[in-house]
Design a protein around this motif. Structure first.
Motif, PDB file in Angstrom:
ATOM      1  N   GLY A  77       0.757  -1.191  -0.032  1.00 13.53           N
ATOM      2  CA  GLY A  77      -0.070   0.196   0.096  1.00 13.53           C
ATOM      3  C   GLY A  77       0.872   1.245   0.053  1.00 13.53           C
ATOM      4  O   GLY A  77       0.316   2.502  -0.174  1.00 13.53           O
ATOM      5  N   ASN A  78       2.060   1.112   0.056  1.00 15.10           N
ATOM      6  CA  ASN A  78       3.074   2.393   0.233  1.00 15.10           C
ATOM      7  C   ASN A  78       3.034   3.181  -1.184  1.00 15.10           C
ATOM      8  O   ASN A  78       2.745   2.637  -2.066  1.00 15.10           O
ATOM      9  CB  ASN A  78       4.451   1.951   0.398  1.00 15.10           C
ATOM     10  N   LEU A  79       3.184   4.567  -1.081  1.00 18.55           N
ATOM     11  CA  LEU A  79       3.466   5.238  -1.990  1.00 18.55           C
ATOM     12  C   LEU A  79       4.685   5.044  -2.812  1.00 18.55           C
ATOM     13  O   LEU A  79       5.627   4.388  -2.217  1.00 18.55           O
ATOM     14  CB  LEU A  79       3.345   6.765  -1.590  1.00 18.55           C
ATOM     15  N   ALA A  80       5.035   5.848  -3.826  1.00 20.02           N
ATOM     16  CA  ALA A  80       6.120   5.289  -4.804  1.00 20.02           C
ATOM     17  C   ALA A  80       7.480   5.865  -3.903  1.00 20.02           C
ATOM     18  O   ALA A  80       8.349   5.210  -4.255  1.00 20.02           O
ATOM     19  CB  ALA A  80       6.194   6.078  -6.326  1.00 20.02           C
ATOM     20  N   ASN A  81       7.509   6.695  -3.200  1.00 17.11           N
ATOM     21  CA  ASN A  81       8.449   7.295  -2.524  1.00 17.11           C
ATOM     22  C   ASN A  81       8.752   6.584  -1.009  1.00 17.11           C
ATOM     23  O   ASN A  81       9.308   6.763  -0.256  1.00 17.11           O
ATOM     24  CB  ASN A  81       8.237   8.846  -2.214  1.00 17.11           C
ATOM     25  N   GLY A  82       7.761   5.352  -0.875  1.00 15.32           N
ATOM     26  CA  GLY A  82       7.875   4.375   0.149  1.00 15.32           C
ATOM     27  C   GLY A  82       7.121   5.040   1.398  1.00 15.32           C
ATOM     28  O   GLY A  82       7.091   4.198   2.422  1.00 15.32           O
ATOM     29  N   ARG A  83       6.440   6.112   1.317  1.00 14.98           N
ATOM     30  CA  ARG A  83       5.674   6.770   2.524  1.00 14.98           C
ATOM     31  C   ARG A  83       4.458   5.621   2.498  1.00 14.98           C
ATOM     32  O   ARG A  83       4.061   5.227   1.490  1.00 14.98           O
ATOM     33  CB  ARG A  83       5.340   7.981   2.242  1.00 14.98           C
ATOM     34  N   ARG A  84       3.731   5.760   3.750  1.00 18.85           N
ATOM     35  CA  ARG A  84       2.892   4.916   4.015  1.00 18.85           C
ATOM     36  C   ARG A  84       1.532   5.473   3.245  1.00 18.85           C
ATOM     37  O   ARG A  84       1.246   6.820   3.101  1.00 18.85           O
ATOM     38  CB  ARG A  84       2.338   5.078   5.537  1.00 18.85           C
ATOM     39  N   GLY A  85       0.991   4.665   2.393  1.00 19.17           N
ATOM     40  CA  GLY A  85      -0.292   5.221   1.597  1.00 19.17           C
ATOM     41  C   GLY A  85      -1.736   4.601   2.024  1.00 19.17           C
ATOM     42  O   GLY A  85      -2.390   5.305   2.695  1.00 19.17           O
ATOM     43  N   LEU A  86      -2.034   3.506   1.482  1.00 18.55           N
ATOM     44  CA  LEU A  86      -3.073   2.841   1.761  1.00 18.55           C
ATOM     45  C   LEU A  86      -2.993   1.697   2.545  1.00 18.55           C
ATOM     46  O   LEU A  86      -2.094   0.887   2.891  1.00 18.55           O
ATOM     47  CB  LEU A  86      -3.688   1.976   0.537  1.00 18.55           C
ATOM     48  N   ASP A  87      -4.100   1.405   3.583  1.00 22.17           N
ATOM     49  CA  ASP A  87      -3.988   0.391   4.632  1.00 22.17           C
ATOM     50  C   ASP A  87      -4.141  -1.005   3.590  1.00 22.17           C
ATOM     51  O   ASP A  87      -4.910  -0.981   2.700  1.00 22.17           O
ATOM     52  CB  ASP A  87      -5.117   0.103   5.507  1.00 22.17           C
ATOM     53  N   ILE A  88      -3.726  -2.045   3.873  1.00 26.25           N
ATOM     54  CA  ILE A  88      -3.832  -3.410   3.281  1.00 26.25           C
ATOM     55  C   ILE A  88      -4.438  -4.240   4.287  1.00 26.25           C
ATOM     56  O   ILE A  88      -4.569  -4.088   5.169  1.00 26.25           O
ATOM     57  CB  ILE A  88      -2.521  -3.959   2.895  1.00 26.25           C
ATOM     58  N   TYR A  89      -4.943  -5.429   3.581  1.00 21.08           N
ATOM     59  CA  TYR A  89      -5.786  -6.437   4.434  1.00 21.08           C
ATOM     60  C   TYR A  89      -5.367  -7.638   3.786  1.00 21.08           C
ATOM     61  O   TYR A  89      -4.901  -8.009   2.637  1.00 21.08           O
ATOM     62  CB  TYR A  89      -7.129  -6.326   4.035  1.00 21.08           C
ATOM     63  N   GLU A  90      -5.198  -8.767   5.026  1.00 23.03           N
ATOM     64  CA  GLU A  90      -4.851 -10.053   4.711  1.00 23.03           C
ATOM     65  C   GLU A  90      -5.853 -10.762   3.745  1.00 23.03           C
ATOM     66  O   GLU A  90      -7.056 -10.509   4.042  1.00 23.03           O
ATOM     67  CB  GLU A  90      -4.747 -10.765   5.851  1.00 23.03           C
ATOM     68  N   VAL A  91      -5.256 -11.534   2.777  1.00 25.63           N
ATOM     69  CA  VAL A  91      -6.062 -12.257   1.712  1.00 25.63           C
ATOM     70  C   VAL A  91      -5.981 -13.783   1.980  1.00 25.63           C
ATOM     71  O   VAL A  91      -4.675 -14.109   2.210  1.00 25.63           O
ATOM     72  CB  VAL A  91      -6.074 -11.724   0.454  1.00 25.63           C
ATOM     73  N   LYS A  92      -6.780 -14.661   1.876  1.00 24.10           N
ATOM     74  CA  LYS A  92      -6.602 -16.045   1.753  1.00 24.10           C
ATOM     75  C   LYS A  92      -7.720 -16.737   0.535  1.00 24.10           C
ATOM     76  O   LYS A  92      -8.883 -16.047   0.581  1.00 24.10           O
ATOM     77  CB  LYS A  92      -6.455 -16.712   3.023  1.00 24.10           C
ATOM     78  N   VAL A  93      -7.271 -17.783  -0.062  1.00 24.18           N
ATOM     79  CA  VAL A  93      -7.917 -18.307  -1.008  1.00 24.18           C
ATOM     80  C   VAL A  93      -8.227 -19.733  -0.637  1.00 24.18           C
ATOM     81  O   VAL A  93      -7.143 -20.585  -0.418  1.00 24.18           O
ATOM     82  CB  VAL A  93      -7.582 -18.079  -2.485  1.00 24.18           C
ATOM     83  N   ILE A  94      -9.228 -20.292  -0.375  1.00 26.75           N
ATOM     84  CA  ILE A  94      -9.515 -21.494  -0.148  1.00 26.75           C
ATOM     85  C   ILE A  94     -10.681 -22.144  -1.069  1.00 26.75           C
ATOM     86  O   ILE A  94     -11.751 -21.750  -1.185  1.00 26.75           O
ATOM     87  CB  ILE A  94      -9.952 -21.970   1.514  1.00 26.75           C
ATOM     88  N   ASP A  95     -10.333 -23.124  -1.820  1.00 26.89           N
ATOM     89  CA  ASP A  95     -11.352 -23.942  -2.709  1.00 26.89           C
ATOM     90  C   ASP A  95     -12.107 -22.834  -3.755  1.00 26.89           C
ATOM     91  O   ASP A  95     -12.936 -22.955  -3.886  1.00 26.89           O
ATOM     92  CB  ASP A  95     -12.515 -24.542  -1.880  1.00 26.89           C
ATOM     93  N   GLY A  96     -11.125 -21.811  -4.046  1.00 26.66           N
ATOM     94  CA  GLY A  96     -11.721 -20.743  -5.002  1.00 26.66           C
ATOM     95  C   GLY A  96     -12.421 -19.824  -4.333  1.00 26.66           C
ATOM     96  O   GLY A  96     -12.896 -18.872  -4.953  1.00 26.66           O
ATOM     97  N   ASN A  97     -12.632 -19.865  -2.985  1.00 29.60           N
ATOM     98  CA  ASN A  97     -13.346 -18.788  -2.297  1.00 29.60           C
ATOM     99  C   ASN A  97     -12.284 -17.785  -2.008  1.00 29.60           C
ATOM    100  O   ASN A  97     -11.319 -18.116  -1.176  1.00 29.60           O
ATOM    101  CB  ASN A  97     -14.215 -19.125  -1.162  1.00 29.60           C
ATOM    102  N   VAL A  98     -12.595 -16.608  -2.031  1.00 27.82           N
ATOM    103  CA  VAL A  98     -11.894 -15.397  -1.474  1.00 27.82           C
ATOM    104  C   VAL A  98     -12.109 -14.867  -0.124  1.00 27.82           C
ATOM    105  O   VAL A  98     -13.205 -14.511   0.013  1.00 27.82           O
ATOM    106  CB  VAL A  98     -11.418 -14.322  -2.666  1.00 27.82           C
ATOM    107  N   TYR A  99     -11.120 -14.908   0.774  1.00 30.06           N
ATOM    108  CA  TYR A  99     -11.732 -14.292   2.039  1.00 30.06           C
ATOM    109  C   TYR A  99     -10.717 -12.962   2.575  1.00 30.06           C
ATOM    110  O   TYR A  99      -9.269 -13.159   2.043  1.00 30.06           O
ATOM    111  CB  TYR A  99     -11.183 -15.355   3.346  1.00 30.06           C
ATOM    112  N   ILE A 100     -11.092 -12.254   3.094  1.00 28.32           N
ATOM    113  CA  ILE A 100     -10.298 -10.816   3.927  1.00 28.32           C
ATOM    114  C   ILE A 100     -10.673 -10.908   5.070  1.00 28.32           C
ATOM    115  O   ILE A 100     -11.596 -11.001   5.622  1.00 28.32           O
ATOM    116  CB  ILE A 100     -10.646  -9.490   2.942  1.00 28.32           C
ATOM    117  N   ARG A 101      -9.527 -10.367   5.789  1.00 26.76           N
ATOM    118  CA  ARG A 101      -9.741 -10.019   7.310  1.00 26.76           C
ATOM    119  C   ARG A 101      -9.284  -8.496   7.374  1.00 26.76           C
ATOM    120  O   ARG A 101      -8.447  -8.067   6.927  1.00 26.76           O
ATOM    121  CB  ARG A 101      -8.299 -10.587   8.031  1.00 26.76           C
TER     122      ARG A 101
END
Ligand code: FES
Length: 109
Positions: A77-101
């Motif tokens: 999620g960081n900006l091009a200059n390395g500064r903090r930009g967007l929050d990111i979220y953990e993702v997992k895929v199980i049996d083709g289903n996408v989950y987000i924490r």
């Protein structure tokens, strides 16, 4: 306290390099699939708080805000200059289903 993973879609619902907007808990999240990898970031650009990151162009591991072109690294999620930009979220895929924490921000007052 950590949130549970929440199912948002099937992996085939996501098109390569085309973002999609999801609402998870009370968060707005932009989800991208690039080379089979799924990335989940805040959909709200920190520049002018516009909710359009999911419409951004994806190139070279970055998403470009469609409004003024700020670039965010899909992995952190960081900006091009390395500064903090967007929050990111953990993702997992199980049996083709996408989950987000969707961890909410924790404030230590
Ligand atoms: S609102 Fe995103 S770069 Fe300006």
């Amino acid at each position: 306290m950590e949130s549970e993973f929440i199912e948002i879609c099937r992996i085939e619902d996501l098109k390569e390099k085309v973002g999609k907007q999801f609402f998870v808990e009370d968060l707005e999240i932009a989800v991208f699939k690039v080379d089979g990898q799924i990335y989940a970031l805040s959909n709200i650009c920190p520049h002018q708080k516009i909710h359009l990151i999911h419409e951004g162009l994806v190139e070279d591991g970055k998403v470009y805000c469609p409004v003024h072109g700020w670039q965010f690294d899909l992995r952190n999620g960081n900006l091009a200059n390395g500064r903090r930009g967007l929050d990111i979220y953990e993702v997992k895929v199980i049996d083709g289903n996408v989950y987000i924490r969707a961890n909410k921000k924790q404030y230590n007052w």
